[in-house]
Design a protein around this motif. Structure first.
Motif, PDB file in Angstrom:
ATOM      1  N   VAL A   1     -60.308  66.357  -5.572  1.00 34.88           N
ATOM      2  CA  VAL A   1     -61.493  65.604  -5.154  1.00 34.88           C
ATOM      3  C   VAL A   1     -61.483  64.221  -5.797  1.00 34.88           C
ATOM      4  CG1 VAL A   1     -64.023  65.564  -5.173  1.00 34.88           C
ATOM      5  CG2 VAL A   1     -62.799  67.730  -4.855  1.00 34.88           C
ATOM      6  N   PHE A   2     -61.864  63.221  -5.024  1.00 32.23           N
ATOM      7  CA  PHE A   2     -62.000  61.863  -5.547  1.00 32.23           C
ATOM      8  C   PHE A   2     -63.180  61.193  -4.858  1.00 32.23           C
ATOM      9  CE2 PHE A   2     -59.525  61.499  -1.737  1.00 32.23           C
ATOM     10  CZ  PHE A   2     -59.862  60.278  -1.176  1.00 32.23           C
ATOM     11  N   THR A   3     -63.652  60.086  -5.403  1.00 37.73           N
ATOM     12  CA  THR A   3     -64.775  59.369  -4.809  1.00 37.73           C
ATOM     13  C   THR A   3     -64.280  58.219  -3.941  1.00 37.73           C
ATOM     14  OG1 THR A   3     -65.062  57.792  -6.625  1.00 37.73           O
ATOM     15  CG2 THR A   3     -66.229  59.911  -6.794  1.00 37.73           C
TER      16      THR A   3
ATOM     17  N   LEU B   1     -72.376  59.732  -5.229  1.00 35.77           N
ATOM     18  CA  LEU B   1     -71.184  59.039  -4.780  1.00 35.77           C
ATOM     19  C   LEU B   1     -70.495  59.828  -3.669  1.00 35.77           C
ATOM     20  CD1 LEU B   1     -69.641  57.822  -8.160  1.00 35.77           C
ATOM     21  CD2 LEU B   1     -70.612  56.377  -6.371  1.00 35.77           C
ATOM     22  N   ILE B   2     -70.062  59.134  -2.635  1.00 30.58           N
ATOM     23  CA  ILE B   2     -69.336  59.764  -1.532  1.00 30.58           C
ATOM     24  C   ILE B   2     -68.030  60.333  -2.075  1.00 30.58           C
ATOM     25  CG2 ILE B   2     -68.178  59.353   0.676  1.00 30.58           C
ATOM     26  CD1 ILE B   2     -70.160  57.007   1.068  1.00 30.58           C
ATOM     27  N   GLU B   3     -67.762  61.597  -1.742  1.00 26.29           N
ATOM     28  CA  GLU B   3     -66.541  62.251  -2.208  1.00 26.29           C
ATOM     29  C   GLU B   3     -65.652  62.654  -1.041  1.00 26.29           C
ATOM     30  OE1 GLU B   3     -67.742  64.312  -6.486  1.00 26.29           O
ATOM     31  OE2 GLU B   3     -67.606  65.563  -4.679  1.00 26.29           O
ATOM     32  N   PHE B   4     -64.363  62.574  -1.281  1.00 27.96           N
ATOM     33  CA  PHE B   4     -63.358  63.049  -0.337  1.00 27.96           C
ATOM     34  C   PHE B   4     -62.401  63.986  -1.078  1.00 27.96           C
ATOM     35  CE2 PHE B   4     -64.138  59.011   2.143  1.00 27.96           C
ATOM     36  CZ  PHE B   4     -64.654  59.663   3.254  1.00 27.96           C
ATOM     37  N   SER B   5     -61.515  64.601  -0.323  1.00 26.76           N
ATOM     38  CA  SER B   5     -60.497  65.471  -0.908  1.00 26.76           C
ATOM     39  C   SER B   5     -59.118  65.014  -0.476  1.00 26.76           C
ATOM     40  CB  SER B   5     -60.709  66.925  -0.471  1.00 26.76           C
ATOM     41  OG  SER B   5     -61.880  67.456  -1.040  1.00 26.76           O
ATOM     42  N   HIS B   6     -58.220  65.008  -1.436  1.00 26.84           N
ATOM     43  CA  HIS B   6     -56.812  64.766  -1.155  1.00 26.84           C
ATOM     44  C   HIS B   6     -56.151  66.120  -1.012  1.00 26.84           C
ATOM     45  CE1 HIS B   6     -52.680  63.089  -2.612  1.00 26.84           C
ATOM     46  NE2 HIS B   6     -52.720  63.236  -1.312  1.00 26.84           N
ATOM     47  N   TRP B   7     -55.533  66.351   0.147  1.00 32.90           N
ATOM     48  CA  TRP B   7     -54.880  67.630   0.427  1.00 32.90           C
ATOM     49  C   TRP B   7     -53.383  67.460   0.199  1.00 32.90           C
ATOM     50  CZ3 TRP B   7     -58.700  71.076   1.313  1.00 32.90           C
ATOM     51  CH2 TRP B   7     -59.904  70.596   1.826  1.00 32.90           C
ATOM     52  N   ILE B   8     -52.882  68.051  -0.885  1.00 27.03           N
ATOM     53  CA  ILE B   8     -51.513  67.809  -1.331  1.00 27.03           C
ATOM     54  C   ILE B   8     -50.613  68.989  -0.966  1.00 27.03           C
ATOM     55  CG2 ILE B   8     -50.055  67.298  -3.325  1.00 27.03           C
ATOM     56  CD1 ILE B   8     -52.642  66.350  -4.753  1.00 27.03           C
ATOM     57  N   PRO B   9     -49.531  68.747  -0.218  1.00 28.39           N
ATOM     58  CA  PRO B   9     -48.612  69.847   0.107  1.00 28.39           C
ATOM     59  C   PRO B   9     -47.914  70.368  -1.146  1.00 28.39           C
ATOM     60  CG  PRO B   9     -48.266  67.943   1.547  1.00 28.39           C
ATOM     61  CD  PRO B   9     -49.140  67.476   0.428  1.00 28.39           C
ATOM     62  N   VAL B  10     -47.921  71.675  -1.318  1.00 27.11           N
ATOM     63  CA  VAL B  10     -47.200  72.335  -2.398  1.00 27.11           C
ATOM     64  C   VAL B  10     -46.387  73.448  -1.756  1.00 27.11           C
ATOM     65  CG1 VAL B  10     -47.363  73.601  -4.569  1.00 27.11           C
ATOM     66  CG2 VAL B  10     -49.039  71.807  -4.037  1.00 27.11           C
ATOM     67  N   GLU B  11     -45.121  73.137  -1.482  1.00 25.84           N
ATOM     68  CA  GLU B  11     -44.259  74.021  -0.701  1.00 25.84           C
ATOM     69  C   GLU B  11     -44.942  74.293   0.640  1.00 25.84           C
ATOM     70  OE1 GLU B  11     -43.387  77.316  -3.258  1.00 25.84           O
ATOM     71  OE2 GLU B  11     -42.032  76.131  -4.498  1.00 25.84           O
ATOM     72  N   GLU B  12     -45.305  75.528   0.952  1.00 26.99           N
ATOM     73  CA  GLU B  12     -45.958  75.806   2.227  1.00 26.99           C
ATOM     74  C   GLU B  12     -47.461  75.986   2.067  1.00 26.99           C
ATOM     75  OE1 GLU B  12     -44.052  79.097   4.075  1.00 26.99           O
ATOM     76  OE2 GLU B  12     -42.136  78.053   4.348  1.00 26.99           O
ATOM     77  N   LYS B  13     -47.982  75.575   0.900  1.00 30.55           N
ATOM     78  CA  LYS B  13     -49.411  75.716   0.626  1.00 30.55           C
ATOM     79  C   LYS B  13     -50.030  74.343   0.372  1.00 30.55           C
ATOM     80  CE  LYS B  13     -48.979  80.425  -1.168  1.00 30.55           C
ATOM     81  NZ  LYS B  13     -49.295  81.357  -2.291  1.00 30.55           N
ATOM     82  N   VAL B  14     -51.290  74.330  -0.102  1.00 34.36           N
ATOM     83  CA  VAL B  14     -51.985  73.069  -0.311  1.00 34.36           C
ATOM     84  C   VAL B  14     -52.755  73.107  -1.627  1.00 34.36           C
ATOM     85  CG1 VAL B  14     -54.036  73.847   0.971  1.00 34.36           C
ATOM     86  CG2 VAL B  14     -53.608  71.390   0.698  1.00 34.36           C
TER      87      VAL B  14
END
Length: 251
Positions: free
Chosen positions: A199-201, A182-195
């Motif tokens: 992973v989701f499909t 299955l094709i996978e992508f990543s959700h990059w979530i801001p957490v203060e000044e970090k990330v």
């Protein structure tokens, strides 16, 4: 001269010389061909989008509003050699150039890059799209910072990694890549000044009753609302320039 011949794209690899001494500037190239071979058109329906059409479509006010938003996401399900991906990245980095100083440019530019996703069936097209996006990013960095971007730097490694994770090989109609996964992508979530990376499909984005995927919940069509409680898939919160290290929560 035809309109197509007048159009320009974003980066000329022949002009990209890591050893040159003059000031760094944003550079351009002539547009490419609309097709490679008739056989590829017949077998894959492969026809590349001309630059003038890309610019016209992206000029829509609603699209421009998203381009001027570091975290607004774009997905190109049939990326080709990256006509839309390259221009979206270029325009997003133009916005980053405007709002950033030399201190916060790296982080803002990586957030812009993280917001761009693509899928391409052909491996050779995929490689060209990825390479072009890296060069566009490097070119913007060098024009802004007026210094070389070392391939050994965290910024270059993060850039290359994000592009490889976000711009992937796959068949959008069948939701899988050449390995049958299955094709996978990543959700990059801001957490203060970090990330934080989750992973989701690609298949999980669609309301398919026959989806054989734990992340694909019936009745939903949302980019990033899937929750995975498996700690093995959890990545540590980290600076955006360190995502290439792929540190897991249970490491």
């Amino acid at each position: 001269m035809t309109l197509l011949e007048q159009e320009i794209s974003l980066f000329d690899a022949k002009k990209y010389d890591l050893n040159r001494e003059e000031n760094f500037e944003l550079v351009t190239t002539e547009d490419g061909k609309l097709i490679k071979t008739k056989e590829r058109v017949q077998h894959h329906g492969e026809v590349f989008t001309p630059k003038w059409m890309v610019l016209k479509m992206l000029a829509e006010p609603a699209i421009q509003k998203k381009i001027n938003d570091l975290h607004a996401t774009f997905l190109e399900p049939s990326a080709g050699e990256g006509a839309f991906l390259k221009e979206i990245l270029h325009q997003k980095l133009n916005y980053v150039d405007e709002i950033s100083n030399k201190t916060n440019w790296k982080e803002n530019a990586l957030w812009a890059l993280m917001s761009i996703y693509g899928i391409e069936l052909s491996v050779d097209n995929l490689m060209k799209a990825r390479a072009a996006m890296i060069e566009i990013f490097v070119n913007h960095h060098q024009a802004k910072m007026q210094q070389h971007l070392s391939m050994n730097s965290d910024l270059y490694k993060a850039t290359k990694y994000i592009i490889e994770v976000n711009i992937v090989q796959g068949n959008t109609l069948e939701y899988v890549n050449n390995q049958g996964q299955l094709i996978e992508f990543s959700h990059w979530i801001p957490v203060e000044e970090k990330v934080r990376r989750e992973v989701f499909t690609y298949k999980s984005l669609f309301n398919n009753g026959d989806v054989e995927d734990i992340n694909a919940e019936s009745g939903q069509l949302s980019l990033f609302d899937v929750e995975d409680n498996n700690l093995e898939n959890k990545y540590k919160v980290c600076p955006v320039t360190k995502v290439y290290k792929e540190e897991k929560v249970n490491d």
